[in-house]
Every structure is written in C-alpha cells, then in structure tokens.
Scaffold this active site. Structure first.
Site, short mmCIF file in Angstrom:
data_model
loop_
_atom_site.label_atom_id
_atom_site.label_comp_id
_atom_site.label_asym_id
_atom_site.label_seq_id
_atom_site.Cartn_x
_atom_site.Cartn_y
_atom_site.Cartn_z
CG ASP A 10 14.65 83.03 41.96
OD1 ASP A 10 15.75 83.25 41.22
OD2 ASP A 10 15.18 82.28 43.00
CB ILE A 11 16.82 86.70 38.00
CG1 ILE A 11 17.11 86.97 36.11
CG2 ILE A 11 18.42 86.02 37.88
CD1 ILE A 11 17.69 87.91 35.50
CG ASN A 24 33.64 86.07 38.02
OD1 ASN A 24 33.96 85.17 37.72
ND2 ASN A 24 32.99 85.69 39.20
CB VAL A 33 22.70 87.58 39.90
CG1 VAL A 33 22.07 87.05 38.13
CG2 VAL A 33 21.54 88.12 40.38
CG ASP A 34 28.04 84.44 37.92
OD1 ASP A 34 28.19 83.59 37.20
OD2 ASP A 34 29.66 84.40 38.13
CB SER A 122 27.76 96.80 37.40
OG SER A 122 28.58 96.07 36.66
CB THR A 123 23.07 97.43 40.74
OG1 THR A 123 22.08 96.76 40.90
CG2 THR A 123 22.35 98.59 39.68
N GLY A 124 25.17 95.34 42.85
CA GLY A 124 24.95 94.32 43.81
C GLY A 124 26.73 95.08 44.21
CE1 TYR A 126 32.10 92.14 40.53
CE2 TYR A 126 31.56 93.31 38.25
CZ TYR A 126 32.36 91.88 39.19
OH TYR A 126 33.34 91.33 38.85
#
Length: 170
Positions: A10-11, A24, A33-34, A122-124, A126
């Site tokens: 978990d970041i 975004n 993540v955001d 961008s791998t989620g 997006y």
C-alpha cells in the site's frame, strides 16, 4: 546513482520523503491510488490541491507534469501529484508517461527528497498495459538525472509486482 526497488503493498503506508500520486488533472481526488492517498492523507491534501487550482492550475494539472503538496497524515513529507496519460491504441503517448516519472523526480529534487515511492502510473483506470508501463517507468527512472537516492515502486498486486521486477532484472 539512484537505487530502484519494488515492494508489494500500500503506497499510503510507505515511510519515504515523497509519495507520488497518480492524480487526475483536477487534483481534487478520484479513484484508485488518487482516492487512497486523499483518504489516508486527510483533508490537508485536498485543501492544498484546492489552493493550487485557485492559483497556478486553474484549468488543472497538464498530463505529464507534476506538482507537490503536503502529505497530510501520510508517513511522508510530501505528495507529488502527476497526471499520467490515458492509454490509446491509435496514438503513442509513451513520452507523456515517461514525462510523469521525470517531472515527479524533478519536483522531488526541488524539494530535497531522497526517497520517493511511485505507483504504476496510468496502469489502472487509464488502461495502460502493465508490462509496457513497467518498461517505461523503469527505463525512465534509470535514465533520469536526479539527486533522489531511492525510488521505490510500490505495486498493489502480484501481476504489477511481477512486471516491474522483470524489467528491473530481479
């Protein structure tokens, strides 16, 4: 030279100088993540993002750029928000994805951050293919001129972790 590591986890739990947020362009929170960073960091992050929108980024943060705020209640000093590109089958946006990593490191350098935790930008939602995203991330960080000592890729699941460690040669 920067040391690059990968961890599964978990970041929002990383004890580093700066956590990178796959934001975004509105900077006002979202999913993935955001959303996790905004929830864990508390209202201080959203307040700082609102201030940025009211001053320098009235139209939002452009894709490939980065900006820092407080980390609020996170175990980091700063959050570096960057907007990665959406995946496209018809247009090569690799340079924008690389720019998200490079610009985040540039902001980290300006802050004096020595340790930085990145998600797989961008791998989620997006839609960027994980293997290609990992390749771009690792190559960009390896080539970057930075004073950051450690970049930690924090990957949420096993497929992401496997892709990043493969590109790191681990």
């Amino acid at each position: 030279m920067v040391t690059i590591t990968c961890v599964r986890g978990d970041i929002t739990q990383q004890h580093v100088d700066a956590i990178v947020n796959a934001a975004n362009s509105s900077l006002l929170g979202g999913g993935g993540v955001d959303g996790a960073i905004h929830r864990a960091g508390g209202p201080e992050i959203l307040d700082a993002c609102r201030d940025l929108r009211a001053s320098h980024y009235g139209k939002g943060l452009p894709t490939g750029r980065a900006v820092a705020t407080t980390a609020g209640r996170l175990p980091a000093r700063w959050v570096i928000h960057t907007v990665g590109p959406r995946w496209s089958n018809s247009e090569d946006r690799s340079a924008l994805l690389a720019s998200s990593y490079r610009e985040s490191l540039r902001v980290a350098d300006e802050l004096g951050a020595m340790t930085v935790a990145f998600p797989a930008i961008s791998t989620g939602i997006y839609g960027w293919p994980m293997n290609d995203g990992a390749h771009i991330a690792v190559a960009t960080v390896r080539e970057a001129k930075t004073t950051v000592r450690e970049v930690r890729f924090v990957l949420f699941d096993e497929p992401a972790y496997a892709a990043f460690t493969a590109h790191l040669g681990l």
